[in-house]
Design a protein around this motif. Structure first.
Motif, mmCIF file in Angstrom:
data_model
loop_
_atom_site.group_PDB
_atom_site.id
_atom_site.type_symbol
_atom_site.label_atom_id
_atom_site.label_comp_id
_atom_site.label_asym_id
_atom_site.label_seq_id
_atom_site.Cartn_x
_atom_site.Cartn_y
_atom_site.Cartn_z
ATOM 1 N N LYS A 50 0.799 -1.220 0.000
ATOM 2 C CA LYS A 50 0.000 0.000 0.000
ATOM 3 C C LYS A 50 0.833 1.272 0.000
ATOM 4 O O LYS A 50 0.276 2.354 -0.057
ATOM 5 N N HIS A 51 2.135 1.161 0.095
ATOM 6 C CA HIS A 51 2.992 2.351 0.111
ATOM 7 C C HIS A 51 3.526 2.579 -1.302
ATOM 8 O O HIS A 51 4.549 2.032 -1.698
ATOM 9 N N LEU A 52 2.816 3.403 -2.042
ATOM 10 C CA LEU A 52 3.191 3.664 -3.426
ATOM 11 C C LEU A 52 4.213 4.781 -3.493
ATOM 12 O O LEU A 52 4.192 5.730 -2.702
ATOM 13 N N THR A 53 5.123 4.673 -4.454
ATOM 14 C CA THR A 53 6.174 5.665 -4.653
ATOM 15 C C THR A 53 6.051 6.281 -6.037
ATOM 16 O O THR A 53 5.245 5.850 -6.869
ATOM 17 N N GLU A 54 6.876 7.293 -6.280
ATOM 18 C CA GLU A 54 6.885 7.930 -7.591
ATOM 19 C C GLU A 54 7.297 6.952 -8.682
ATOM 20 O O GLU A 54 6.760 6.986 -9.799
ATOM 21 N N SER A 55 8.242 6.075 -8.372
ATOM 22 C CA SER A 55 8.677 5.094 -9.362
ATOM 23 C C SER A 55 7.551 4.124 -9.716
ATOM 24 O O SER A 55 7.453 3.659 -10.859
ATOM 25 N N ASP A 56 6.683 3.811 -8.740
ATOM 26 C CA ASP A 56 5.530 2.950 -9.023
ATOM 27 C C ASP A 56 4.601 3.610 -10.042
ATOM 28 O O ASP A 56 4.081 2.958 -10.955
ATOM 29 N N MET A 57 4.391 4.905 -9.865
ATOM 30 C CA MET A 57 3.540 5.636 -10.803
ATOM 31 C C MET A 57 4.168 5.690 -12.182
ATOM 32 O O MET A 57 3.489 5.512 -13.208
ATOM 33 N N ASN A 58 5.483 5.904 -12.231
ATOM 34 C CA ASN A 58 6.184 5.922 -13.522
ATOM 35 C C ASN A 58 6.093 4.570 -14.213
ATOM 36 O O ASN A 58 5.884 4.489 -15.432
ATOM 37 N N ASP A 59 6.253 3.511 -13.441
ATOM 38 C CA ASP A 59 6.152 2.168 -14.008
ATOM 39 C C ASP A 59 4.748 1.896 -14.537
ATOM 40 O O ASP A 59 4.578 1.274 -15.590
ATOM 41 N N ALA A 60 3.752 2.375 -13.812
ATOM 42 C CA ALA A 60 2.366 2.171 -14.235
ATOM 43 C C ALA A 60 2.076 2.918 -15.534
ATOM 44 O O ALA A 60 1.451 2.383 -16.452
ATOM 45 N N LEU A 61 2.535 4.162 -15.628
ATOM 46 C CA LEU A 61 2.325 4.937 -16.852
ATOM 47 C C LEU A 61 3.034 4.296 -18.034
ATOM 48 O O LEU A 61 2.514 4.264 -19.161
ATOM 49 N N GLY A 62 4.237 3.773 -17.783
ATOM 50 C CA GLY A 62 4.966 3.099 -18.848
ATOM 51 C C GLY A 62 4.290 1.808 -19.275
ATOM 52 O O GLY A 62 4.242 1.473 -20.463
ATOM 53 N N ALA A 63 3.736 1.081 -18.311
ATOM 54 C CA ALA A 63 3.095 -0.197 -18.603
ATOM 55 C C ALA A 63 1.839 -0.028 -19.451
ATOM 56 O O ALA A 63 1.522 -0.888 -20.285
ATOM 57 N N ILE A 64 1.131 1.077 -19.261
ATOM 58 C CA ILE A 64 -0.095 1.292 -20.037
ATOM 59 C C ILE A 64 0.162 2.091 -21.313
ATOM 60 O O ILE A 64 -0.771 2.416 -22.051
ATOM 61 N N GLY A 65 1.447 2.431 -21.561
ATOM 62 C CA GLY A 65 1.805 3.114 -22.802
ATOM 63 C C GLY A 65 1.632 4.611 -22.793
ATOM 64 O O GLY A 65 1.540 5.240 -23.849
ATOM 65 N N TYR A 66 1.601 5.238 -21.611
ATOM 66 C CA TYR A 66 1.428 6.686 -21.512
ATOM 67 C C TYR A 66 2.620 7.363 -20.841
ATOM 68 O O TYR A 66 2.489 8.489 -20.354
#
Length: 259
Positions: free
Chosen positions: A183-199
């Protein structure tokens, strides 16, 4: 540099003047009103002189009279973003002129943005016109050497909104609905998520803003963390010299990145 400092000071002073304008107009003191009008006149005069000086400098740059701008290292601008006000983005001839200038000066990756998505409707037409001009130039007796196709990306506010929604769903499924229960999300998690969905998208080195507002109008925030942002004024005042001046000024900057 001194002129830039004066310009910044006048802009800040102008903002403060606007905050008290309604208060001054409500006062009946004639001397205070006279002082207000004199101050307003001096600020308007400064803007006129500054605009005249910038216009003359832009013309000199366009004609090649100022030699220091000829040594502009365009390779420092790997990715360039251009933000347009949606109403002014309808001036497609101006947008095409800008793309032509950028292509002729070797800019390889350009991202166009307007909030309402006006430019998306003209993307194919702009690319066709640029390609036809390129073929026309290459068919002459002196073809352009080492000219490559410019990569053009066109986005709007809806792209950023959709990206955030999809990234949130991705993180929900990965971290909250999985067995790990992280449950402890970081900035890198958000970057990885955006990259994974192609944005994810590339981060522009330099952003130029054309329009009445001095803001990026909702350009995806995760792509401009280290971007240098320059306000260029309204589209109707767009000039080749001003463009080269902004790029040259960026190439002369020394940027310090935090660790």
């Amino acid at each position: 540099m001194f002129l830039r400092w004066i310009e910044s000071t006048v802009l800040d002073f102008g903002d403060e003047i606007q905050k008290v304008s309604s208060w001054v107009r409500s006062i009946r003191d004639p001397w205070l009103c006279l002082l207000w009008h004199i101050t307003h006149f001096l600020i308007s005069l400064w803007y006129f002189i500054l605009g005249l000086a910038n216009g003359i400098e832009s013309c000199l740059i366009s004609t090649g009279a100022l030699t220091r701008y000829k040594a502009c290292d365009i390779s420092k601008v790997q990715n360039l973003a251009v933000v347009f006000d949606s109403k002014e983005a309808l001036q497609t001839i101006k947008v095409l002129d800008l793309l032509r200038w950028l292509a002729d000066n070797g800019v390889k990756n350009v991202c166009l943005y307007d909030r309402e998505g006006v430019l998306k409707h003209f993307k194919e037409a702009l690319l066709l016109l640029l390609e036809s001009e390129k073929i026309s130039k290459e068919s002459t007796s002196k073809p352009l050497l080492e000219q490559k196709q410019m990569s053009l990306e066109v986005i709007s506010f809806s792209d950023g909104k959709l990206a955030v929604t999809k990234a949130a769903n991705f993180l929900l499924e990965k971290h909250y609905l999985s067995v790990s229960k992280e449950k402890h999300l970081t900035e890198s998690d958000m970057n990885d998520a955006l990259g994974a969905i192609g944005y994810g998208g590339s981060e522009p080195d330099l952003m130029l803003i054309y329009g009445p507002a001095r803001c990026h109008l909702g350009f995806p925030a995760w792509r401009i963390r280290y971007t240098e942002i320059v306000y260029m004024g309204p589209v109707k005042s767009m000039k080749f010299g001003s463009l080269i001046k902004a790029i040259h000024r960026f190439t002369m900057l020394h940027q310090n990145y935090g660790t």
